[in-house]
Design a protein around this motif. Sequence first.
Motif, PDB file in Angstrom:
ATOM      1  N   ILE A 110       0.878  -1.166   0.000  1.00 35.60           N
ATOM      2  CA  ILE A 110       0.000   0.000   0.000  1.00 35.60           C
ATOM      3  C   ILE A 110       0.918   1.218   0.000  1.00 35.60           C
ATOM      4  N   PRO A 111       0.927   2.006  -1.057  1.00 38.08           N
ATOM      5  CA  PRO A 111       1.877   3.114  -1.163  1.00 38.08           C
ATOM      6  C   PRO A 111       1.738   4.111  -0.012  1.00 38.08           C
ATOM      7  N   LYS A 112       2.842   4.729   0.315  1.00 37.97           N
ATOM      8  CA  LYS A 112       2.883   5.691   1.425  1.00 37.97           C
ATOM      9  C   LYS A 112       1.886   6.825   1.225  1.00 37.97           C
ATOM     10  N   THR A 113       1.741   7.285  -0.001  1.00 36.66           N
ATOM     11  CA  THR A 113       0.869   8.434  -0.288  1.00 36.66           C
ATOM     12  C   THR A 113      -0.550   8.023  -0.669  1.00 36.66           C
ATOM     13  N   ALA A 114      -0.914   6.784  -0.384  1.00 36.87           N
ATOM     14  CA  ALA A 114      -2.206   6.256  -0.827  1.00 36.87           C
ATOM     15  C   ALA A 114      -3.362   6.808  -0.013  1.00 36.87           C
ATOM     16  N   GLN A 115      -4.531   6.746  -0.626  1.00 40.53           N
ATOM     17  CA  GLN A 115      -5.780   6.839   0.115  1.00 40.53           C
ATOM     18  C   GLN A 115      -6.081   5.421   0.588  1.00 40.53           C
ATOM     19  N   ALA A 116      -6.263   5.244   1.896  1.00 43.38           N
ATOM     20  CA  ALA A 116      -6.459   3.893   2.424  1.00 43.38           C
ATOM     21  C   ALA A 116      -7.503   3.897   3.523  1.00 43.38           C
ATOM     22  N   VAL A 117      -8.312   2.843   3.538  1.00 44.51           N
ATOM     23  CA  VAL A 117      -9.375   2.693   4.520  1.00 44.51           C
ATOM     24  C   VAL A 117      -9.274   1.284   5.104  1.00 44.51           C
ATOM     25  N   PHE A 118      -9.549   1.158   6.402  1.00 44.26           N
ATOM     26  CA  PHE A 118      -9.288  -0.088   7.120  1.00 44.26           C
ATOM     27  C   PHE A 118     -10.528  -0.573   7.862  1.00 44.26           C
ATOM     28  N   PHE A 119     -10.834  -1.859   7.721  1.00 46.83           N
ATOM     29  CA  PHE A 119     -11.810  -2.536   8.572  1.00 46.83           C
ATOM     30  C   PHE A 119     -11.000  -3.077   9.737  1.00 46.83           C
ATOM     31  N   ASP A 120     -11.167  -2.452  10.905  1.00 46.33           N
ATOM     32  CA  ASP A 120     -10.167  -2.549  11.969  1.00 46.33           C
ATOM     33  C   ASP A 120     -10.764  -3.000  13.302  1.00 46.33           C
ATOM     34  N   PRO A 121     -11.249  -4.253  13.395  1.00 47.44           N
ATOM     35  CA  PRO A 121     -11.932  -4.685  14.618  1.00 47.44           C
ATOM     36  C   PRO A 121     -11.041  -4.715  15.855  1.00 47.44           C
ATOM     37  N   TYR A 122      -9.736  -4.888  15.666  1.00 47.53           N
ATOM     38  CA  TYR A 122      -8.832  -4.976  16.820  1.00 47.53           C
ATOM     39  C   TYR A 122      -7.936  -3.741  16.949  1.00 47.53           C
ATOM     40  N   THR A 123      -8.332  -2.656  16.318  1.00 47.95           N
ATOM     41  CA  THR A 123      -7.607  -1.372  16.347  1.00 47.95           C
ATOM     42  C   THR A 123      -6.106  -1.558  16.114  1.00 47.95           C
ATOM     43  N   ASN A 124      -5.776  -2.303  15.072  1.00 47.46           N
ATOM     44  CA  ASN A 124      -4.374  -2.452  14.677  1.00 47.46           C
ATOM     45  C   ASN A 124      -3.853  -1.204  13.969  1.00 47.46           C
ATOM     46  N   ALA A 139      -6.057   2.166  13.762  1.00 49.08           N
ATOM     47  CA  ALA A 139      -6.634   3.411  14.283  1.00 49.08           C
ATOM     48  C   ALA A 139      -5.784   3.963  15.421  1.00 49.08           C
ATOM     49  N   GLY A 140      -5.526   5.280  15.347  1.00 53.56           N
ATOM     50  CA  GLY A 140      -4.762   5.940  16.394  1.00 53.56           C
ATOM     51  C   GLY A 140      -3.261   5.797  16.267  1.00 53.56           C
ATOM     52  N   ASN A 141      -2.809   5.123  15.209  1.00 54.46           N
ATOM     53  CA  ASN A 141      -1.375   4.951  14.951  1.00 54.46           C
ATOM     54  C   ASN A 141      -1.021   5.542  13.591  1.00 54.46           C
ATOM     55  N   LYS A 142       0.255   5.771  13.390  1.00 59.88           N
ATOM     56  CA  LYS A 142       0.699   6.236  12.083  1.00 59.88           C
ATOM     57  C   LYS A 142       0.864   5.054  11.135  1.00 59.88           C
ATOM     58  N   PHE A 143       0.417   5.235   9.906  1.00 57.79           N
ATOM     59  CA  PHE A 143       0.588   4.235   8.856  1.00 57.79           C
ATOM     60  C   PHE A 143       1.516   4.848   7.814  1.00 57.79           C
ATOM     61  N   GLN A 144       2.745   4.361   7.780  1.00 55.55           N
ATOM     62  CA  GLN A 144       3.774   4.918   6.895  1.00 55.55           C
ATOM     63  C   GLN A 144       3.864   6.441   7.028  1.00 55.55           C
ATOM     64  N   GLY A 145       3.881   6.876   8.282  1.00 53.52           N
ATOM     65  CA  GLY A 145       4.105   8.299   8.555  1.00 53.52           C
ATOM     66  C   GLY A 145       2.865   9.158   8.615  1.00 53.52           C
ATOM     67  N   GLN A 146       1.702   8.618   8.244  1.00 54.80           N
ATOM     68  CA  GLN A 146       0.466   9.413   8.258  1.00 54.80           C
ATOM     69  C   GLN A 146      -0.491   8.856   9.301  1.00 54.80           C
ATOM     70  N   MET A 147      -1.035   9.738  10.136  1.00 60.26           N
ATOM     71  CA  MET A 147      -1.936   9.282  11.194  1.00 60.26           C
ATOM     72  C   MET A 147      -3.179   8.630  10.608  1.00 60.26           C
ATOM     73  N   CYS A 148      -3.525   7.479  11.162  1.00 59.71           N
ATOM     74  CA  CYS A 148      -4.750   6.784  10.769  1.00 59.71           C
ATOM     75  C   CYS A 148      -5.835   7.118  11.796  1.00 59.71           C
ATOM     76  N   HIS A 149      -6.829   7.866  11.371  1.00 60.59           N
ATOM     77  CA  HIS A 149      -7.932   8.252  12.251  1.00 60.59           C
ATOM     78  C   HIS A 149      -8.988   7.154  12.243  1.00 60.59           C
ATOM     79  N   GLY A 150      -9.531   6.849  13.419  1.00 64.73           N
ATOM     80  CA  GLY A 150     -10.515   5.780  13.513  1.00 64.73           C
ATOM     81  C   GLY A 150     -11.800   6.228  14.169  1.00 64.73           C
ATOM     82  N   THR A 151     -12.893   5.547  13.825  1.00 62.04           N
ATOM     83  CA  THR A 151     -14.187   5.833  14.444  1.00 62.04           C
ATOM     84  C   THR A 151     -15.019   4.555  14.478  1.00 62.04           C
ATOM     85  N   SER A 152     -15.864   4.451  15.525  1.00 65.94           N
ATOM     86  CA  SER A 152     -16.844   3.359  15.600  1.00 65.94           C
ATOM     87  C   SER A 152     -18.224   3.824  15.160  1.00 65.94           C
TER      88      SER A 152
END
Length: 254
Positions: free
Chosen positions: A44-58, A60-73
Amino acid sequence: MNKPKPLALPNPVNANPSFDAEHTLYVAGTGGGKTSAVKHLGLIPKTAQAVFFDPYTNYAGNKFQGQMCHGTSSRLIFVKSLVMARRRGGSFKLAYIPANGATGGELEFFASVVWSVGNGRASRLYTVIEELASCVETSGKLRGRAGELLRGGRQYGLVVHSIFQRGQEVPKTVTEQSSVWWVGAVNSMSDAQWIADKRGLDVNTIATLKSAKVNKQRIGKPIAEYLLIRDGIGNIEHKALNCQSGSTLNLNYR
């Protein structure tokens, strides 16, 4: 009890059949390095638009290749955030944390929203589905919008990355539509044999892969050995990944 009405979401637009097939799967047992591979290998390229199905919060709230991944329930916030992010057009990382966990209904909601923002003239949208096997009850055809993402998403710029522990437990739609396979250490010889049969590999090559969990006990480092298999004869990388640092290593790391 009445079932909730399905969301009234638009269909994707601007079909573009020229997109390459890039759906990717990650299969390995617990501690095999699947999520680390998603985060660090650059599929998944660093500059990509990316969306995650994240049941175990792997993610959300962390940086993904330098960019913060925002999460919501919140389903409403997820829909609004994804639509707005796609309109802006820049790179983003957004996770949906299903309130009910990894269930079929939650996956269908997530897949329906992703399907609705597909656009063959916009940036590709990389879609990561964690714990896919927990959400499905068949090894046959994957139905609903989740199946449609895999079968028809390519022409709308939707690239699906599916993550699971055993190939036998996921719908054949996933394995047949994914042209790139990342394979880490699996739990049993039958798991290794299934992968070997599907991709025409030597079963011993798969069975002897060492997991990050084993290597942490053995040499004190969470290094996961893996195979990266792409379409084409002999198009295989056999390497190792340091799950802590994210660096890729040759097999002489020992």
